[in-house]
Design an enzyme around this catalytic site. Structure first.
Site, PDB file in Angstrom:
ATOM      1  N   HIS A  55      -4.442 -37.749 -78.685  1.00 18.10           N
ATOM      2  CA  HIS A  55      -5.838 -37.310 -78.841  1.00 18.10           C
ATOM      3  C   HIS A  55      -6.292 -37.389 -80.304  1.00 18.10           C
ATOM      4  CE1 HIS A  55      -6.213 -35.808 -74.684  1.00 18.10           C
ATOM      5  NE2 HIS A  55      -4.960 -35.411 -74.825  1.00 18.10           N
ATOM      6  N   ASN A 127      -8.994 -32.174 -69.785  1.00 13.47           N
ATOM      7  CA  ASN A 127      -9.376 -33.580 -69.818  1.00 13.47           C
ATOM      8  C   ASN A 127     -10.610 -33.797 -68.956  1.00 13.47           C
ATOM      9  OD1 ASN A 127      -7.257 -34.636 -71.473  1.00 13.47           O
ATOM     10  ND2 ASN A 127      -5.853 -34.559 -69.739  1.00 13.47           N
TER      11      ASN A 127
END
Length: 499
Positions: A55, A127
Site C-alpha cells: 500500500h 479494502n
C-alpha cells in the site's frame, strides 16, 4: 525592512546568504565550516523515509463520520451512537505498486480510515473488496512477494502471481473480483470500502455481536477497461490524486453510505461457512446490511508528507464497544501493522500530529527514539511505573470486553480441509451479465500473458470448478489473445518443467 519571516538554520540562527556557498576565494574550494550547506545537504539526504512494504502509493483526505441510525443495542461505542459526528482521515491506496507507480493500474485499493473519537483513535483498515486472497496470515508474506518484483529480473512476474493463485484456491473469490470491472476503478470516489474482516460489537450488558463494515459509494461506480487505463497512464500517472484533490477543492465532497452486517455471537457456530474466514462474505439474505450513517470527505491535507505519508493506521486501534474476532488474518494484522509503523516511522509514531488522538492520553511508555512528547504521559514525573502511590493513571474496568469462549487443541490445522472455495465465487460469477463476463475473460487472458502452460491449466481447472462457462470463456480469450493451445503449449512446457 521586510515583514517576511527571517530564514534560519534548524537551530534558529539567521541565514545571511542562501544563494552562495562559503569558499576559499572566488574560485576556491568549499570550506567544511559552511554549516549552512552541510545542514541543507544532510537534511536532503534524509528527506525520504521507508515506503510502506504494501500500500505504498496512496491518496488521502479528511472528513466526517455522521451516525444517523441507531445500533446502540449492539455497541456502547460513543462514535457509533445516534447523532455522533466524528472527524476522520481516509487513506486510499494500491496494494502492489511502489510510491512512483501509476494510479490507473489493476489492483486492489486500500481503504484505511482513522476516526478521532472522544475515546481514542479507532482505525478501520480495509479494502475496496469484501474478501482477500488468503485466509491464513502465514501465507501473507508469500502472497505479497508474488505482487512485488522478481529478485533477479526486477520486474513484476505474472508467472509468480498465477503460480501462487493456482496453488491457493482460496484466492478465487478475490481474483474474480480483481479481474472484473471493479479491479480497475477510475478513481477512489467511485469505489466501495469494506472493513473486510469480521469484528465485534459489545454493549453494556456484556453481549457480543459479530459485525462486518461496509462503505457504499454515493457517487456510483466507474471503471476503466485495460485499454482506457493504458491511455490514462500515458497522459498522467497521478489520475486518482488529481481526481480526489480537485473534487474536494471544488466542493464536490465524496460521500459513502455506512452499513453494518450484524450476527449474534452464537450464530457463528451454525453458519455453513466460517464467518471469520477473510475469503468469504456473509450472505445479505441471512444478515442484511443496516444503514447507520454517512462518511464525507471534505478537506484536503495541507502537506501530503506529514499528513498522509506519515499517517499510521492499525487494526489494533479500537475503542470500547468495538472488538476483534477469531479471524486469523485480523489477529495477525493487530500485531503486524503497528510493528510496521514502528519500523517505518519510529517508536513513538503515535506522537506524530496526524496520528495523535484528540482525547487525553496517559500511559507509562518512556524514552526511546524520537521521544518528543516530554517524557511519560502520567502527569507526575514520580509516577513512572505502575502501580504507584503518586496519582498516576489507573485502569478503567468499564472498558473491559466480555469474555470470549474458545475451545480446541493447539495445532496447525489445514485451513483447506472442509472449506468450499468455489460456491461464493460461483455466486459472484452468476451475477455478471454477458458483457461483464467477457471483460472478465479478457482481463484474465491479458494478465496471463507469458505464464507457463502448466500453471495456466492448473488455474483453468479451478475456474471450471467454479463454472464450466468460466473456464471455457478464459480458455477462448487466451487463444484469441495469445494463440494459446493446451495441446501444444501446455504439453511442451510440462515436459520442459519436468526436465
Amino acid at each position: 525592512m521586510t515583514d517576511r519571516p527571517i530564514m534560519t538554520t534548524s537551530a534558529g540562527a539567521p541565514i545571511p546568504d542562501n544563494q552562495n556557498s562559503l569558499t576559499a576565494g572566488e574560485r576556491g574550494p568549499i570550506l567544511m565550516q559552511d554549516y549552512q550547506l552541510i545542514e541543507k545537504l544532510s537534511h536532503q539526504n534524509r528527506e525520504r523515509i521507508p515506503e510502506r512494504a504494501v500500500h505504498a502509493k496512496g491518496w488521502g483526505a479528511y472528513g466526517t463520520l455522521t451516525i444517523t441510525g441507531d445500533i446502540s443495542r449492539y455497541t456502547k461505542a460513543k462514535v457509533l451512537q445516534p447523532g455522533a459526528q466524528t472527524p476522520m482521515l481516509a487513506r486510499f491506496s494500491t496494494v502492489a505498486g511502489e510510491l512512483g507507480a501509476a494510479d490507473a493500474e489493476r489492483d486492489v485499493r486500500g481503504f484505511a480510515l482513522k476516526f478521532y473519537t472522544q475515546e481514542g483513535n479507532w482505525d478501520l483498515v480495509g479494502n475496496n473488496t469484501p474478501v482477500f486472497f488468503v485466509r491464513d496470515p502465514l501465507k501473507f508474506p508469500d502472497f505479497i512477494h508474488t505482487q512485488k518484483r522478481h529478485p533477479r529480473t526486477h520486474l513484476r512476474s505474472a508467472t509468480a502471481m498465477w503460480d501462487f493463485w493456482s496453488l491457493s484456491p482460496e484466492s478465487l473469490h478475490q481474483v474474480t473480483i480483481l479481474m472484473s470491472d471493479r479491479g480497475l476503478p477510475t478513481d477512489v470516489r467511485h469505489i466501495n470500502g469494506y472493513g473486510s474482516h469480521t469484528y465485534s460489537f459489545w454493549n453494556d450488558a456484556g453481549e457480543r455481536y459479530w459485525v462486518k463494515f461496509h462503505f457504499k459509494t454515493m457517487q456510483g461506480h466507474k471503471h476503466w477497461t485495460n485499454a482506457e487505463a493504458e491511455q490514462v497512464i500515458g497522459r498522467t500517472r497521478e489520475s486518482t490524486q488529481e481526481d480526489l484533490f480537485s473534487a474536494i477543492e471544488n466542493g464536490e465532497f465524496p460521500k459513502w453510505k455506512v452499513q453494518v452486517q450484524i450476527m449474534p455471537e452464537l450464530d457463528a457456530d451454525k453458519t455453513p461457512y466460517n464467518p471469520f474466514d477473510l475469503t468469504k462474505v456473509w450472505p445479505h439474505a441471512d444478515y442484511p446490511p443496516i444503514d447507520i450513517g454517512v462518511m464525507e470527505l471534505n478537506r484536503n491535507p495541507e502537506n501530503y508528507f506529514t499528513e498522509v505519508e506519515n499517517a499510521a493506521f492499525s487494526p489494533s486501534n479500537i475503542v470500547p464497544g468495538i472488538g476483534f474476532s477469531p479471524d486469523k488474518m485480523l489477529q495477525a494484522r493487530i500485531f503486524s501493522y503497528a510493528d510496521a509503523h514502528r519500523h517505518r516511522l519510529g517508536t513513538h509514531y503515535e506522537s506524530i500530529p496526524v496520528n495523535q488522538p484528540k482525547c487525553p492520553v496517559h500511559h507509562y511508555h518512556r524514552d526511546g527514539q524520537m521521544n518528543v512528547y516530554g517524557g511519560i504521559k502520567t502527569g507526575n514525573p514520580d509516577a513512572y511505573y505502575e502501580p504507584n502511590s503518586f496519582n498516576g493513571p489507573v485502569e478503567q474496568p468499564s472498558a473491559k470486553e466480555p469474555p470470549l469462549c474458545i475451545s480446541g487443541n493447539a495445532d496447525r490445522y489445514n485451513h483447506r480441509i472442509g472449506n468450499d472455495d468455489y460456491s461464493q465465487p460461483r455466486a459472484l460469477f452468476n451475477l455478471f451479465d454477458a458483457a461483464q463476463k467477457q471483460r472478465l475473460f479478457s482481463n484474465i487472458a491479458a494478465a496471463m500473458k507469458g505464464v507457463p502452460g502448466f500453471i495456466v491449466e492448473r488455474q483453468l481447472g479451478h475456474f471450471k470448478l467454479i463454472h464450466p462457462e468460466y473456464e471455457a470463456g478464459v480458455r477462448k480469450a487466451l487463444k484469441d489473445a495469445h494463440g494459446y493451445d493446451a495441446n501444444t503449449i501446455a504439453l511442451n512446457e510440462k515436459i520442459t518443467a519436468a526436465e
